[in-house]
Every structure is written in C-alpha cells, then in structure tokens.
Design an enzyme around this catalytic site. Structure first.
Site, PDB file in Angstrom:
ATOM      1  N   ILE A 188       0.869  -1.189   0.000  1.00  0.00           N
ATOM      2  CA  ILE A 188       0.000   0.000   0.000  1.00  0.00           C
ATOM      3  C   ILE A 188       0.900   1.231   0.000  1.00  0.00           C
ATOM      4  O   ILE A 188       1.767   1.373   0.868  1.00  0.00           O
ATOM      5  CB  ILE A 188      -0.921   0.016   1.243  1.00  0.00           C
ATOM      6  CG1 ILE A 188      -1.828  -1.224   1.255  1.00  0.00           C
ATOM      7  CG2 ILE A 188      -1.747   1.296   1.287  1.00  0.00           C
ATOM      8  CD1 ILE A 188      -2.522  -1.475   2.576  1.00  0.00           C
ATOM      9  N   PHE A 189       0.706   2.124  -0.969  1.00  0.00           N
ATOM     10  CA  PHE A 189       1.542   3.318  -1.080  1.00  0.00           C
ATOM     11  C   PHE A 189       0.862   4.511  -0.424  1.00  0.00           C
ATOM     12  O   PHE A 189      -0.278   4.850  -0.722  1.00  0.00           O
ATOM     13  CB  PHE A 189       1.829   3.641  -2.550  1.00  0.00           C
ATOM     14  CG  PHE A 189       2.658   4.885  -2.749  1.00  0.00           C
ATOM     15  CD1 PHE A 189       3.976   4.933  -2.335  1.00  0.00           C
ATOM     16  CD2 PHE A 189       2.110   6.012  -3.350  1.00  0.00           C
ATOM     17  CE1 PHE A 189       4.745   6.073  -2.510  1.00  0.00           C
ATOM     18  CE2 PHE A 189       2.878   7.170  -3.536  1.00  0.00           C
ATOM     19  CZ  PHE A 189       4.192   7.196  -3.118  1.00  0.00           C
ATOM     20  N   GLY A 190       1.598   5.168   0.492  1.00  0.00           N
ATOM     21  CA  GLY A 190       1.110   6.370   1.156  1.00  0.00           C
ATOM     22  C   GLY A 190       1.933   7.573   0.743  1.00  0.00           C
ATOM     23  O   GLY A 190       3.159   7.498   0.669  1.00  0.00           O
ATOM     24  N   TYR A 191       1.255   8.693   0.489  1.00  0.00           N
ATOM     25  CA  TYR A 191       1.946   9.915   0.048  1.00  0.00           C
ATOM     26  C   TYR A 191       1.503  11.142   0.841  1.00  0.00           C
ATOM     27  O   TYR A 191       1.959  12.249   0.590  1.00  0.00           O
ATOM     28  CB  TYR A 191       1.698  10.138  -1.452  1.00  0.00           C
ATOM     29  CG  TYR A 191       0.215  10.212  -1.802  1.00  0.00           C
ATOM     30  CD1 TYR A 191      -0.455  11.425  -1.816  1.00  0.00           C
ATOM     31  CD2 TYR A 191      -0.507   9.062  -2.100  1.00  0.00           C
ATOM     32  CE1 TYR A 191      -1.805  11.490  -2.106  1.00  0.00           C
ATOM     33  CE2 TYR A 191      -1.854   9.120  -2.398  1.00  0.00           C
ATOM     34  CZ  TYR A 191      -2.500  10.343  -2.407  1.00  0.00           C
ATOM     35  OH  TYR A 191      -3.841  10.407  -2.686  1.00  0.00           O
ATOM     36  N   GLY A 192       0.594  10.938   1.809  1.00  0.00           N
ATOM     37  CA  GLY A 192       0.120  12.026   2.667  1.00  0.00           C
ATOM     38  C   GLY A 192       0.388  11.659   4.117  1.00  0.00           C
ATOM     39  O   GLY A 192       1.509  11.329   4.493  1.00  0.00           O
ATOM     40  N   SER A 193      -0.657  11.649   4.937  1.00  0.00           N
ATOM     41  CA  SER A 193      -0.476  11.360   6.367  1.00  0.00           C
ATOM     42  C   SER A 193      -0.010   9.926   6.628  1.00  0.00           C
ATOM     43  O   SER A 193       0.566   9.649   7.681  1.00  0.00           O
ATOM     44  CB  SER A 193      -1.763  11.637   7.143  1.00  0.00           C
ATOM     45  OG  SER A 193      -2.823  10.846   6.639  1.00  0.00           O
ATOM     46  N   GLU A 238      -9.508   6.740   4.430  1.00  0.00           N
ATOM     47  CA  GLU A 238      -9.217   7.392   3.157  1.00  0.00           C
ATOM     48  C   GLU A 238     -10.460   7.720   2.340  1.00  0.00           C
ATOM     49  O   GLU A 238     -10.421   8.598   1.494  1.00  0.00           O
ATOM     50  CB  GLU A 238      -8.293   6.500   2.319  1.00  0.00           C
ATOM     51  CG  GLU A 238      -6.944   6.242   2.971  1.00  0.00           C
ATOM     52  CD  GLU A 238      -6.119   7.504   3.172  1.00  0.00           C
ATOM     53  OE1 GLU A 238      -5.887   8.227   2.189  1.00  0.00           O
ATOM     54  OE2 GLU A 238      -5.713   7.763   4.312  1.00  0.00           O
TER      55      GLU A 238
END
Length: 196
Positions: free
Chosen positions: A15-20, A95
């Site tokens: 799972i790719f996260g780019y914010g919090s 999300e």
C-alpha cells in the site's frame, strides 16, 4: 474498482502512502520502504471537512494528479495474512470517509539500490468529489491550512509533518509545491502570533 477486488486471493499487498500515511499509518504491516511512483504529482487540491477541517472551514490535504513527467515520493507498506483485510477495512474508513476516492495499482520503486519495483495499491481523491478544491496559489493554500482544524488535529500539523518526512527521508527530492505551501502557512502563523 474496490480494493477488495484488486487483491482478491492475495496473501500479501503493498500500500503506497503519500500524505499522512507516511508518518501515521495506524495499521499493522510487515515492513515499509521509502520510494516513489511515476506519472503522478502530489498536490494540496483536496478538501477535508473531517480529519483536518470542518464544514465551515475545510482543510486541504494531498491527492495525486496525473503527470507523465512527475514522480511522487512516499512510503509503501507491505501487509500480509490477516493484515491485508484489516488494513483495507481501516483505510476504507480513513481514506474514503468523504467519498470521491478511487484505488489503483501502480508500480512502486523502492529507494534502495537494485530493488525491483513492486505493484502497490494507492488511494487517489478525484475531481468529482464535492470536497475537491482544485488548484490555488501557495499563499492561498498556506493561509487556508494555517486556519483549519478537524477531528484528527490541526491542518498545519499535516502539512509540517509531510514536509519533515520529505526532508528527513527524501533529502535529495525538491518538492516545490509542498515546501512553498509550508513556507506560506508558517508565514501566516508567524503573523497571527505576532498580532496577538
């Protein structure tokens, strides 16, 4: 496409996260890797009236905008076994609480040398969401962020923590959009504190 459809029958998932998510995943995972995806740029173009804002003063959080020449840095988390279902259940609330998000599978490129890309799930807020705010100047976005607070905390914390992650974990990457908004927001906060 729903996350459950993408990972049907899989015993592990990235799972790719780019914010919090880069600094507060809040779900169990096997391991994490700093790296990037290609073809997207991170922008503070999405409104948030729950976590980092309210109906009266929606905050601004990041989403991804397609751009063939861009790359977005963040963190990918590998979940396996029961973590897959648990993380997706949690992320579906976190999300997509406001709706308007889509999920996609993208190639994630770990920062380590000679590591091959892996396929990762990413959540993207789309422009058909009623909370989608679209582009604005760094000064406008920074001022909005400086004033907003939601159930999870101040919008400024979200911005500053994301900027700190980029400086600490991706020091070779110059994220002009992020850093210009951080500078604008901190200028507004300094002004407000001086005026008290």
């Amino acid at each position: 496409m729903k996350p459950q459809d993408i990972i049907s029958g899989k015993s592990s998932l990235w799972i790719f996260g780019y914010g919090s998510l880069v600094w507060k995943p809040d779900f169990k995972y096997k391991r994490s890797e700093v790296g990037h995806i290609k073809g997207y740029k991170r922008r503070f173009w999405h409104g948030d009236n729950f976590h980092r804002g309210s109906d009266e003063l929606p905050g601004r959080v990041v989403t991804l905008i397609e751009d063939d020449d861009a790359a977005t840095w963040g963190v990918a988390f590998e979940v396996s076994g029961s973590q897959v279902e648990e993380s997706l259940k949690y992320l579906n609330v976190r999300e997509t609480v406001c709706g308007g998000y889509v999920t996609k599978m993208v190639d994630f490129f770990p920062d380590g040398e000679n590591e091959p890309p892996v396929s990762a799930l990413v959540y993207i807020a789309t422009s058909d969401n009623t909370l989608y705010l679209g582009p604005a100047s760094p000064e406008e976005i920074g001022a909005q962020i400086a004033m907003c607070r939601g159930k999870t905390g101040h919008n400024l914390e979200y911005l500053v923590r994301l900027a700190e992650f980029m400086r600490n974990s991706c020091p070779h990457v110059e994220d002009r959009h992020l850093f210009s908004i951080e500078a604008a927001a901190l200028t507004v906060v300094s002004y407000l504190l001086a005026a008290q």
